[in-house]
Motif scaffolding. Structure first.
Motif, PDB file in Angstrom:
ATOM      1  N   VAL A   1       0.836  -1.208   0.000  1.00 56.01           N
ATOM      2  CA  VAL A   1       0.000   0.000   0.000  1.00 56.01           C
ATOM      3  C   VAL A   1       0.865   1.250   0.000  1.00 56.01           C
ATOM      4  CG1 VAL A   1      -1.845   1.198   1.205  1.00 56.01           C
ATOM      5  CG2 VAL A   1      -1.727  -1.289   1.300  1.00 56.01           C
ATOM      6  N   LEU A   2       0.650   2.130  -0.954  1.00 57.44           N
ATOM      7  CA  LEU A   2       1.380   3.401  -1.014  1.00 57.44           C
ATOM      8  C   LEU A   2       0.369   4.538  -1.011  1.00 57.44           C
ATOM      9  CD1 LEU A   2       3.893   2.427  -3.840  1.00 57.44           C
ATOM     10  CD2 LEU A   2       4.355   2.542  -1.401  1.00 57.44           C
ATOM     11  N   TYR A   3       0.787   5.676  -0.473  1.00 60.97           N
ATOM     12  CA  TYR A   3      -0.142   6.828  -0.411  1.00 60.97           C
ATOM     13  C   TYR A   3       0.647   8.100  -0.183  1.00 60.97           C
ATOM     14  CZ  TYR A   3       0.725   5.225   4.296  1.00 60.97           C
ATOM     15  OH  TYR A   3       1.347   4.766   5.432  1.00 60.97           O
TER      16      TYR A   3
ATOM     17  N   ARG B   1       4.302   5.431 -10.446  1.00 58.45           N
ATOM     18  CA  ARG B   1       5.332   5.011 -11.386  1.00 58.45           C
ATOM     19  C   ARG B   1       6.318   4.039 -10.740  1.00 58.45           C
ATOM     20  NH1 ARG B   1       5.836  10.558 -12.367  1.00 58.45           N
ATOM     21  NH2 ARG B   1       4.268  11.213 -13.856  1.00 58.45           N
ATOM     22  N   ASP B   2       6.717   4.327  -9.503  1.00 60.13           N
ATOM     23  CA  ASP B   2       7.622   3.397  -8.800  1.00 60.13           C
ATOM     24  C   ASP B   2       6.975   2.021  -8.648  1.00 60.13           C
ATOM     25  OD1 ASP B   2       9.114   5.786  -6.459  1.00 60.13           O
ATOM     26  OD2 ASP B   2       9.691   5.140  -8.488  1.00 60.13           O
ATOM     27  N   LEU B   3       5.657   2.059  -8.391  1.00 59.29           N
ATOM     28  CA  LEU B   3       4.967   0.784  -8.190  1.00 59.29           C
ATOM     29  C   LEU B   3       4.930  -0.025  -9.485  1.00 59.29           C
ATOM     30  CD1 LEU B   3       3.394  -1.033  -6.283  1.00 59.29           C
ATOM     31  CD2 LEU B   3       1.321   0.201  -6.920  1.00 59.29           C
TER      32      LEU B   3
ATOM     33  N   ARG C   1       7.904  -1.914 -10.126  1.00 57.73           N
ATOM     34  CA  ARG C   1       8.016  -3.135  -9.314  1.00 57.73           C
ATOM     35  C   ARG C   1       7.242  -4.292  -9.922  1.00 57.73           C
ATOM     36  NH1 ARG C   1       9.378  -4.120  -4.175  1.00 57.73           N
ATOM     37  NH2 ARG C   1      11.137  -2.794  -4.698  1.00 57.73           N
TER      38      ARG C   1
ATOM     39  N   HIS D   1       4.088   9.930  -8.725  1.00 56.97           N
ATOM     40  CA  HIS D   1       5.455   9.467  -8.528  1.00 56.97           C
ATOM     41  C   HIS D   1       5.450   8.046  -7.966  1.00 56.97           C
ATOM     42  CE1 HIS D   1       9.759  10.517  -7.458  1.00 56.97           C
ATOM     43  NE2 HIS D   1       9.571   9.326  -6.922  1.00 56.97           N
ATOM     44  N   MET D   2       4.637   7.861  -6.930  1.00 53.83           N
ATOM     45  CA  MET D   2       4.569   6.540  -6.293  1.00 53.83           C
ATOM     46  C   MET D   2       3.982   5.515  -7.250  1.00 53.83           C
ATOM     47  SD  MET D   2       3.367   7.444  -2.460  1.00 53.83           S
ATOM     48  CE  MET D   2       4.466   8.256  -1.334  1.00 53.83           C
TER      49      MET D   2
ATOM     50  N   ASP E   1       0.757  14.890  -7.510  1.00 58.61           N
ATOM     51  CA  ASP E   1       2.095  14.655  -8.070  1.00 58.61           C
ATOM     52  C   ASP E   1       2.800  13.533  -7.317  1.00 58.61           C
ATOM     53  OD1 ASP E   1       2.736  18.157  -8.761  1.00 58.61           O
ATOM     54  OD2 ASP E   1       1.889  16.547  -9.989  1.00 58.61           O
ATOM     55  N   GLU E   2       2.721  13.628  -6.012  1.00 53.79           N
ATOM     56  CA  GLU E   2       3.370  12.575  -5.212  1.00 53.79           C
ATOM     57  C   GLU E   2       2.764  11.230  -5.536  1.00 53.79           C
ATOM     58  OE1 GLU E   2       4.161  15.143  -1.181  1.00 53.79           O
ATOM     59  OE2 GLU E   2       3.823  12.969  -1.027  1.00 53.79           O
TER      60      GLU E   2
END
Lengths: 579, 319
Positions: free
Chosen positions: B64-66, B81-83, B86, B78-79, B74-75
């Motif tokens: 879970v990202l947030y 794209r990182d996900l 993965r 960003h997250m 924007d944040e």
């Protein structure tokens, strides 16, 4: 090595007990060992999972902070303002970074790399602004290019004291400022890895998704590749420069927990033997104790074996007695088990043998008696006696004294020979018979032989079988003639020598050859000629029958004559040797 | 004798069996990435709780990202794209900006990762959706407030981030339904961006501009509580009724004591839980609907006790 029955039983008991106990002990030990390992590994895995979650949260803080900083408008404004020389502005930037970094545990520092000014603003108080030439600390720009959810292991060259850090670099364009949020590897280690295993029996590694060791007890291992080498029994900890290989299997237990966020694995390597050290000690103790207990148990086992063995021994003893000739021996039987049945069978067998032998012996005796009976006279003695007496008186009345004498001798001989129906008579009576016989033969074979008597008075009362001497004298008369025609001299002697009766008949004839003696001794037992028809073989057999080996008849001969000697035990009891 | 040795060997072999696995990283069937709008409200904590419970039951990993705040698009991007880098098996997405997430949708599509929206729909891409029917939520709130507005008939709306479809739909649903009441007007829609403080400011503004307002619809519980706080602190003579959205313990308590007039519940836990189930079904190739709506009900002071007890029984009173 010859083992008795009892020893065999003992050995069997001891061996079986030892084998069973050892087998049980070994299996139980292995089970316990596996149980302990399983429990340990499960507990360890749970602890590791919890630790990994906490570590994950910590790393996430750094990540969130890195992303937040990347879009932070205040920071962007401050950075744009900064021209690279204003100390105050640099410090302000530094302070801002520091403030942001407070939300991250185990933070080492936050860097803001400004390629335009060849500087790095740090969140540290004393080294706020560090000059950083392009091309040095390339990890900043590399990290910025990559981004990603996992931090990178870097060796920091910016701060005065180089350390390992786990770093998140915010993504940015080329030549743009790079924000880097860096976790202190050592602090992470002490907070998370070091706390897991209080026992100290295991080693822990934090390994990233490429297999590189990111944190470990020994800092020298950081940066090396972690590889598990499988091999049962191998205990290889090869340390090439770049590789740390750990053997899996017999010696070590390896467990790993993976984080989905970073892709890191928390790996634990435990020494299997250390885990079960105390259990091994217990096992050795138990084996030693077991050995002693079995030895102690040999004593009651010995007694038990003895009790089992007793009837066997009795049977053996009885058998031995029987083999020595005592047919009255019987085995004692106390139980109805197989040994008891053996005993009963044995007793029955010996009974049967005993009765069989009794039957055999009486059978043989009857045969002998019959044989002896057969040697008796057929004609009733009374008739012969009367007839001969009337002939004698007739001869005397006619004045023929010689014939009268002969008849007297003959009548006496007959009386003597038929009067006693017993098998044994006295030596006196036997010699009387011999003398009468000789008188008759001298009448017949006038002057062809002479007989001398050497009779010992002590031997007179001894008892001998009937017609034991007479056949010898008869033989001497018949075969003792000299070729020269001279009268043969015959000597009959009796003597008592230390309990042995010696009867001998010796003639001074030409002698007999060995073959002739042999023929004589093996000839007919009973013949038709002679006085009684009893042959030498009959004498030999009767001696054997009555006396066994205690009596004998021997012939010796030379050219000077032949001598026959009978030896037999002296007794005055006519019943002594009756069968 | 040979047989005896054979049997002994067999026994020792059995006991010597080694090489068992000791709870090494239990491999999950799938890894599902989740990017939501924030984690600063009990609603999202409920969602996360539902996500992790469902993950455990289905043997999947959930990541879970947030961003820090619900408006940090924007944040979040960003997250996201990182996900995608993965490469999870699926992504559950609650976009901070429902209107401008086309690029992210394309990114996921090019990486062959199935994308499912939860709680908040995206305006493009025709993605599967698991969450509340936000139009209905607005409608329910409007029915409640309009039905009780007897005097001025004025209603106001304090809404969350405009670009988020959930809030937009709730406002839309409210408006449409309110139009069906001839005596009722919607005085204005005020933006508080799902922030407590800003909601207070909005309320203060409303009371200033429309002191005779009879009902205020807040499109999230955080804003409803903020508005209620402003009413309490402001000392107003006319206190409008406040209807909020979301099921969280502080809002339920406020409803119980009458601070709020009504609460349209959407269970964050149920949302998260069903979303994971939906994703797993999709990954396993089972047939699924395009949209899965979770229950929404209007809770009032009279009905709230039952709900509180049910929640306590389920989670032991945790948020």
């Amino acid at each position: 090595m010859k083992l008795g029955f009892r020893a065999k039983v003992l050995l069997a008991i001891a061996a079986t007990t030892m084998c069973a106990s050892i087998l049980i002990g070994v299996i139980y030990f292995r089970q316990s060992q596996r149980e302990i390992e399983s429990n340990y590994m499960q507990a360890l895995w749970r602890t590791m999972s919890v630790t990994m979650s906490a570590l994950d949260e910590n790393v996430r803080q750094a990540y969130d902070t890195a992303v937040a900083l990347n879009y932070d408008e205040t920071l962007a404004a401050l950075t744009a303002q900064y021209d690279g020389t204003e100390v105050e502005q640099g410090l302000e930037l530094s302070g801002y970074l520091r403030q942001y970094g407070q939300r991250v545990d185990n933070l080492r520092n936050v860097y803001l790399y400004l390629p335009a000014h060849a500087q790095t603003i740090t969140s540290e108080e004393y080294h706020a602004v560090e000059p950083t030439a392009a091309g040095t600390n390339t990890w900043l720009t590399d990290g910025a290019a990559q981004g990603g959810l996992a931090p990178r292991l870097v060796y920091d060259g910016i701060s005065r004291a180089p350390v390992y850090m786990l770093s998140y670099c915010s993504r940015s364009g080329a030549n743009a400022p790079v924000v880097s949020v860096n976790l202190d590897e050592r602090r992470l280690f002490y907070q998370y890895l070091d706390e897991i295993d209080a026992d100290g029996t295991g080693a822990f590694y934090l390994v990233d998704s490429t297999g590189t060791i990111v944190s470990a007890t020994n800092q020298r291992d950081i940066g090396r590749l972690f590889a598990i080498v499988s091999g049962v029994g191998a205990d290889v900890l090869s340390g090439g420069q770049d590789e740390l290989a750990v053997a899996d299997g017999a010696e070590r237990l390896v467990a790993a927990v993976r984080s989905p966020l970073t892709g890191f694995s928390l790996v634990s390597v435990s020494d299997r033997r250390a885990l079960t050290a105390s259990l091994t000690q217990q096992r050795n103790f138990i084996f030693g104790f077991l050995f002693l207990v079995v030895l102690a148990m040999l004593v009651p086992a010995y007694h038990m074996a003895g009790r089992v063995y007793a009837p066997v021994r009795q049977l053996k003893d009885a058998m031995q007695k029987v083999s020595e000739g005592d047919l009255s021996a019987r085995a004692e039987v106390h139980s109805t088990d197989e040994i008891g049945q053996l005993g009963i069978g044995f007793n029955e067998m010996v009974c049967q043998i005993e009765s069989l032998i009794d039957d055999l012996v009486s059978e043989q005796m009857q045969k002998k008696e019959a044989e002896l009976e057969a040697l008796q006279y057929q004609i009733t003695p009374h008739f012969m006696y009367n007839t001969l007496n009337s002939i004698k008186y007739a001869a005397i009345l006619q004045g023929n004294q010689a014939v009268g004498d002969q008849l007297t001798a003959f009548i006496e001989l007959l009386q003597a020979s038929i009067r006693r129906s017993g098998a044994f008579i006295t030596v006196r009576d036997e010699t009387r018979m011999v003398q009468n016989y000789v008188k008759l033969q001298q009448f017949r074979y006038a002057d062809s032989f002479t007989v001398a008597y050497d009779l010992s008075p002590e031997a007179e009362n001894c008892c001998v079988p009937r017609l034991i001497l007479q056949p010898l004298v008869e033989n001497a008369i018949l075969h003792g003639q000299k070729q020269s025609g001279e009268p043969c001299r015959i000597t009959v002697s009796t003597a008592l020598v230390t309990g042995t009766l010696v009867l001998s008949v010796q003639d001074a004839g030409d002698g007999m050859t060995r073959e002739q003696i042999g023929l004589l001794m093996q000839g007919q037992k009973a013949g038709k000629g002679g006085f009684s028809g009893i042959g030498i073989p009959n004498i030999i057999e009767r001696l054997r029958l009555y006396y066994g080996d205690a009596a004998s008849l021997q012939y010796t001969s030379s050219e000077h004559g032949t001598k026959a000697v009978i030896l037999l035990p002296a007794t005055t009891d006519p019943e002594a040797y009756i069968i | 004798m040979k047989r005896l040795i054979g049997i002994l060997l067999l026994l020792s072999m059995l006991s010597g069996c080694a090489g068992t696995e000791y709870g090494a990283a239990q491999s999950a069937d799938f890894t599902i990435g989740v990017v939501v709008k924030g984690m600063d409200s009990p609603h999202w904590l409920d969602v996360r709780s539902g996500l992790s419970d469902a993950a455990r039951e289905n043997n999947v990993n959930v990541l879970v990202l947030y961003p820090a705040k619900e408006d940090e698009a924007d944040e979040q991007a960003h997250m996201f794209r990182d996900l995608v880098a993965r490469a999870p098996d699926a992504i559950l997405f609650a976009p901070c900006d429902s209107e401008n997430c086309g690029e992210l949708i394309d990114l996921a599509a090019s990486a062959d990762i199935p994308l499912i929206t939860i709680d908040t729909a995206a305006n493009e891409g025709n993605l599967p959706y698991v969450g509340a029917d936000n139009l209905t939520i607005g409608r329910m709130a409007a029915t409640r407030l309009a039905g009780q507005a007897k005097q001025s008939g004025k209603l106001a709306v304090i809404a969350g981030v405009e670009t988020q479809s959930s809030h937009a739909d709730r406002v839309e649903g409210f408006r449409l339904t309110a139009e069906g009441y001839p005596d009722v007007t919607v005085a204005g829609v005020y933006r508080a961006d799902s922030d407590f403080q800003r909601a207070m400011d909005c309320m203060e503004q409303i009371m200033r501009e429309h002191p005779d307002v009879e009902g205020v619809f807040c499109t999230s519980a955080v804003m409803a509580l903020g508005a209620a706080e402003q009413l309490r602190a402001g000392g107003y003579t006319n206190k409008p009724r406040i209807v909020g959205v979301d099921t969280q313990d502080d809002a339920l308590a406020a409803l119980r004591t009458g601070v709020l007039d009504g609460l349209v519940t959407q269970d964050g836990y149920e949302c998260g839980y069903k979303a994971v189930g939906y994703a797993v079904s999709m990954l396993r190739g089972e047939s699924i609907a395009d949209r899965v709506y979770i229950d929404t009900t209007l809770q009032t002071q009279g009905t709230v006790d039952e709900l509180i007890e049910a929640r306590a029984a389920r989670k032991g009173g945790q948020t």
